[in-house]
Design a protein around this motif. Structure first.
Motif, PDB file in Angstrom:
ATOM      1  N   PHE A   1     -16.551  -4.016   4.134  1.00 16.58           N
ATOM      2  CA  PHE A   1     -17.300  -3.293   3.095  1.00 16.58           C
ATOM      3  C   PHE A   1     -18.740  -3.082   3.585  1.00 16.58           C
TER       4      PHE A   1
ATOM      5  N   HIS B   1     -21.403  -1.943   2.264  1.00 16.32           N
ATOM      6  CA  HIS B   1     -22.541  -2.168   1.371  1.00 16.32           C
ATOM      7  C   HIS B   1     -22.750  -3.646   1.087  1.00 16.32           C
TER       8      HIS B   1
ATOM      9  N   LEU C   1       0.823  -1.208   0.000  1.00 12.96           N
ATOM     10  CA  LEU C   1       0.000   0.000   0.000  1.00 12.96           C
ATOM     11  C   LEU C   1       0.861   1.263   0.000  1.00 12.96           C
TER      12      LEU C   1
ATOM     13  N   ARG D   1      -9.370   3.474   2.220  1.00 11.39           N
ATOM     14  CA  ARG D   1      -8.962   2.257   2.907  1.00 11.39           C
ATOM     15  C   ARG D   1      -9.714   1.034   2.359  1.00 11.39           C
ATOM     16  N   LEU D   2     -11.004   1.229   2.073  1.00 14.34           N
ATOM     17  CA  LEU D   2     -11.803   0.104   1.576  1.00 14.34           C
ATOM     18  C   LEU D   2     -11.280  -0.354   0.220  1.00 14.34           C
TER      19      LEU D   2
ATOM     20  N   TYR E   1     -15.395 -11.941  -1.052  1.00 12.90           N
ATOM     21  CA  TYR E   1     -14.780 -10.948  -1.941  1.00 12.90           C
ATOM     22  C   TYR E   1     -13.397 -11.388  -2.422  1.00 12.90           C
TER      23      TYR E   1
ATOM     24  N   GLN F   1      -8.186   0.026  -0.841  1.00 15.22           N
ATOM     25  CA  GLN F   1      -6.886  -0.620  -0.625  1.00 15.22           C
ATOM     26  C   GLN F   1      -7.064  -2.065  -0.164  1.00 15.22           C
ATOM     27  N   ILE F   2      -7.984  -2.255   0.784  1.00 14.33           N
ATOM     28  CA  ILE F   2      -8.187  -3.608   1.306  1.00 14.33           C
ATOM     29  C   ILE F   2      -8.724  -4.520   0.203  1.00 14.33           C
ATOM     30  N   ALA F   3      -9.594  -3.983  -0.646  1.00 21.32           N
ATOM     31  CA  ALA F   3     -10.090  -4.787  -1.775  1.00 21.32           C
ATOM     32  C   ALA F   3      -8.913  -5.246  -2.640  1.00 21.32           C
ATOM     33  N   ARG F   4      -7.924  -4.385  -2.809  1.00 20.63           N
ATOM     34  CA  ARG F   4      -6.742  -4.776  -3.600  1.00 20.63           C
ATOM     35  C   ARG F   4      -5.971  -5.885  -2.905  1.00 20.63           C
ATOM     36  N   THR F   5      -5.814  -5.761  -1.558  1.00 19.36           N
ATOM     37  CA  THR F   5      -5.076  -6.832  -0.866  1.00 19.36           C
ATOM     38  C   THR F   5      -5.843  -8.145  -0.973  1.00 19.36           C
ATOM     39  N   LEU F   6      -7.147  -8.064  -1.223  1.00 18.19           N
ATOM     40  CA  LEU F   6      -7.944  -9.291  -1.368  1.00 18.19           C
ATOM     41  C   LEU F   6      -7.927  -9.800  -2.806  1.00 18.19           C
ATOM     42  N   GLY F   7      -7.107  -9.206  -3.632  1.00 15.35           N
ATOM     43  CA  GLY F   7      -6.895  -9.742  -4.969  1.00 15.35           C
ATOM     44  C   GLY F   7      -7.623  -9.017  -6.094  1.00 15.35           C
ATOM     45  N   ALA F   8      -8.293  -7.898  -5.773  1.00  9.71           N
ATOM     46  CA  ALA F   8      -9.060  -7.211  -6.819  1.00  9.71           C
ATOM     47  C   ALA F   8      -8.179  -6.253  -7.619  1.00  9.71           C
TER      48      ALA F   8
ATOM     49  N   ILE G   1     -16.585  -1.626  -5.352  1.00 10.83           N
ATOM     50  CA  ILE G   1     -16.438  -0.883  -4.091  1.00 10.83           C
ATOM     51  C   ILE G   1     -16.764   0.599  -4.298  1.00 10.83           C
TER      52      ILE G   1
ATOM     53  N   ILE H   1      -0.242  -5.045  -5.511  1.00  9.53           N
ATOM     54  CA  ILE H   1      -0.906  -5.387  -4.244  1.00  9.53           C
ATOM     55  C   ILE H   1      -1.759  -6.639  -4.392  1.00  9.53           C
ATOM     56  N   ARG H   2      -2.528  -6.703  -5.496  1.00 10.39           N
ATOM     57  CA  ARG H   2      -3.499  -7.778  -5.611  1.00 10.39           C
ATOM     58  C   ARG H   2      -2.850  -9.146  -5.795  1.00 10.39           C
TER      59      ARG H   2
ATOM     60  N   ILE I   1      -0.986 -11.133   0.593  1.00  8.94           N
ATOM     61  CA  ILE I   1      -0.752 -10.677   1.953  1.00  8.94           C
ATOM     62  C   ILE I   1      -2.102 -10.263   2.528  1.00  8.94           C
TER      63      ILE I   1
ATOM     64  N   ARG J   1     -12.191  -3.957 -10.936  1.00 10.73           N
ATOM     65  CA  ARG J   1     -13.069  -4.630  -9.978  1.00 10.73           C
ATOM     66  C   ARG J   1     -13.279  -3.744  -8.751  1.00 10.73           C
ATOM     67  N   VAL J   2     -12.200  -3.119  -8.286  1.00 16.58           N
ATOM     68  CA  VAL J   2     -12.323  -2.215  -7.141  1.00 16.58           C
ATOM     69  C   VAL J   2     -13.303  -1.086  -7.478  1.00 16.58           C
TER      70      VAL J   2
END
Lengths: 226, 224
Positions: free
Chosen positions: A89, A91, A48, B119-120, A100, B122-129, B138, A74-75, A79, B133-134
């Protein structure tokens, strides 16, 4: 787990984060005063933030090597990062949050059933994350990170916002994550109690530098200065 | 209402919807870039986008006339290469409405994007998006109310557009005549009843659009 950080440099507002470390613990505590660079370290590993220069290797995977122009997106880093504010999230339902990043890999055997059972959130799947209690949100955030099959979990003061009663109830879940899923963790905390319960290695940061790296119990025995 | 009036109302509603749809992808891209990226010259782009909000619409129309007229850079090219005429056709109405309503969409969507916690994403990216897609799973859903409110505002602005439209589209009955232009013309000719009927329709349409947009913004504001 072998996490190698070499010549890592990231200029921050007041100082430069400069680290040269090799971590081998199952759970490594990252300890230090506020603003010592703990969160920045996690963000560097997750990708990040981008270090000015340096080298990061998690297990077999080189994540960053500025000398050779390597910077894994990152994706693709695998990690899992659970930030202090959890960043669920709002929503999406609990189940949609969990799915997700769900991606089964050959080298990891993680299923939704197993994770939700271990963390006791199976009954919450249809709920909105905004309607969950603090402890439930916490467990949902852990589960979401786990289901992306990470090779390393980064937890940023996961219990800081919970009262002591709730903390005591969440710690066993973290121990379960450690023992059931065998995913190495970097665990930022201010609390000795959590280090003692969970961690087998500790690094102490001060103004962006690692001033001590020890087995957890040694730190615990010599931390009157903190 | 006469059939001519119905035709005017239908054309105005249709071209306003179309202009809103045309500017949406472009407006959202621009709003996102303004909300999430920094680059040299950003403030100039911001100012340009907002200009139609503060400039006299007739002046904006004159600029468009210069660019899209047969002797203008773009208009000349379209006429020579594609045999397309813009000025004094329905395309001119579409162009005027789009340019005049774009700032409202961009401002509203930009605020909505800025309110999405990065932040949301960024976290979506760490989850592989990946980026798309982000954006679609999101950013857009979390900004949806602000985006829809912006689209409704843009639509309402398009419905009432007068100055830029009359400059580049004229007021050709059955071809480029919109509610605003027809009201003006009817008043000029002393056709007060017709003007008031069209006035009623435009008040109704504008009310629904603004009310809908306010309602959505209120809901966005109260969301936890």
């Amino acid at each position: 787990m072998n996490l190698i950080l070499r010549n890592l440099r990231l200029p921050l507002a007041d100082f430069t984060l400069e680290l040269d470390l090799e971590l081998r613990g199952r759970v490594t505590a990252v300890f230090g005063a506020s603003g010592s660079g703990k969160t920045s370290l996690l963000e560097l590993i997750a990708g990040l933030r981008r270090a000015k220069n340096g080298f990061i290797q998690a297990g077999e995977n080189v994540l960053l090597d500025t000398g050779h122009g390597i910077n894994i997106p990152i994706r693709s880093r695998r990690i899992g990062y659970v930030p202090q504010d959890l960043a669920l999230f709002p929503h999406l339902s609990v189940k949609q949050n969990l799915l997700y990043g769900f991606k089964p890999y050959a080298d990891v055997n993680i299923t939704i059933e197993h994770v939700t059972e271990v963390l006791e959130i199976s009954h919450l799947l249809a709920r909105r994350t905004t309607s969950l209690s603090g402890g439930e949100q916490q467990r949902t955030a852990f589960a979401r990170a786990l289901l992306a099959s990470p090779q390393l979990l980064l937890l940023d003061e996961p219990l800081a916002s919970l009262d002591s009663n709730l903390k005591a109830r969440i710690i066993p879940y973290l121990i379960r994550i450690r023992d059931e899923f065998q995913i190495p963790m970097l665990y930022v905390t201010h609390e000795m109690e959590e280090i003692r319960a969970l961690c087998d290695e500790t690094i102490v940061l001060e103004r962006g530098r690692c001033i001590r790296q020890t087995r957890a119990e040694q730190v615990f025995n010599s931390t009157t200065s903190f | 209402m006469t059939s001519e009036e119905w035709q005017i109302v239908g054309f105005t509603a249709w071209v306003s919807v179309l202009s809103t749809l045309v500017i949406t992808p472009f407006g959202l891209a621009l709003a996102w870039v303004l909300a999430r990226r920094d680059w040299p010259g950003k403030s100039i782009v911001e100012t340009f986008v907002s200009l139609p909000l503060v400039m006299p619409p007739v002046a904006t129309g004159l600029i468009l006339l210069e660019i899209f007229g047969r002797r203008g850079t773009v208009g000349g090219f379209l006429h020579d290469k594609l045999d397309w005429d813009i000025i004094f056709t329905w395309r001119a109405v579409l162009l005027a409405l789009s340019v005049m309503s774009l700032p409202l969409l961009v401002r509203s969507a930009r605020i909505a994007f800025e309110n999405v916690n990065p932040r949301l994403e960024q976290i979506a990216r760490t989850l592989g998006a990946g980026n798309w897609r982000v954006f679609f799973t999101i950013t857009v859903p979390l900004a949806a109310r602000g985006i829809i409110a912006g689209m409704l505002l843009a639509f309402a602005r398009a419905l009432g557009e007068f100055g830029a439209t009359i400059m580049i589209a004229g007021n050709i009955p059955g071809k480029t005549s919109t509610i605003s232009l027809a009201i003006f013309q009817n008043v000029q000719l002393g056709n007060d009843t017709s003007a008031f009927r069209l006035l009623g329709v435009s008040v109704f349409l504008a009310f629904v659009a603004v009310w809908g947009s306010e309602w959505l913004l209120r809901k966005t504001h109260h969301r936890p």
